[in-house]
Scaffold this active site. Structure first.
Site: not given
Length: 163
Positions: A52, A54, A82, A85
């Site tokens: 991801h 992040e 999410c 993250c």
């Protein structure tokens, strides 16, 4: 530079992820003093379920400064983080999280869960959601509309793996 400026950069990265990599459009920018790190989703292209935007900015920032502690950092994200993250942002001791679109299906900064302010959390981060929200939401909606339309076209042509 302002929160809006960095959030707009995160949105540009998100758009690149969608257009260049066919990734879900999420971009992130980490700012710590003079250090600015940028990333976009790369889950599909790596393939890596943890890639991801992040997570990628946290990894690169930690590598560059030589420490997992990113105290004082602000992370700008095009979409609400999410659970994974949000947990990583807290573990890295990030000071601020600024995001664009809320995620009513999986957001962990207040939409579904609030990892940042839950009981027993040993670190607190300031969270500011809804910055450039309309632009961020629109980018996500257009991406998924296009993906659904493409999926229907493949099904009609018989290219669907389900047929």
């Amino acid at each position: 530079m302002s929160d809006v400026t960095y959030l707009l950069r995160a949105l540009a990265l998100a758009e690149q992820a969608a257009l260049e990599l066919d990734e879900v459009p999420v971009g992130a920018v980490l700012v710590l003093g003079d250090l600015v790190i940028e990333a976009k989703n790369e889950k599909e292209s790596r393939p890596d379920p943890t890639a991801h935007a992040e997570i990628l900015v946290l990894r690169e920032a930690a590598r560059q400064i030589g420490s997992w502690r990113l105290s004082g950092a602000t992370v700008y994200i095009s979409k609400e983080p999410c659970v994974m993250c949000a947990g990583a942002l807290l573990a890295a001791r990030v000071a601020r999280v600024v995001f664009g679109a809320f995620d009513p299906k999986g957001g962990a900064a207040g939409s579904v869960l609030d990892i940042f302010h839950g009981p027993g959390v040993n670190h607190r981060a300031e969270v500011c959601g809804g910055v450039c929200e309309e632009e961020a939401r629109s980018l996500l909606q257009h991406f998924f509309q296009h993906r659904r339309k493409s999926s229907k076209i493949r099904s009609i042509k018989g290219d669907s793996p389900l047929l």
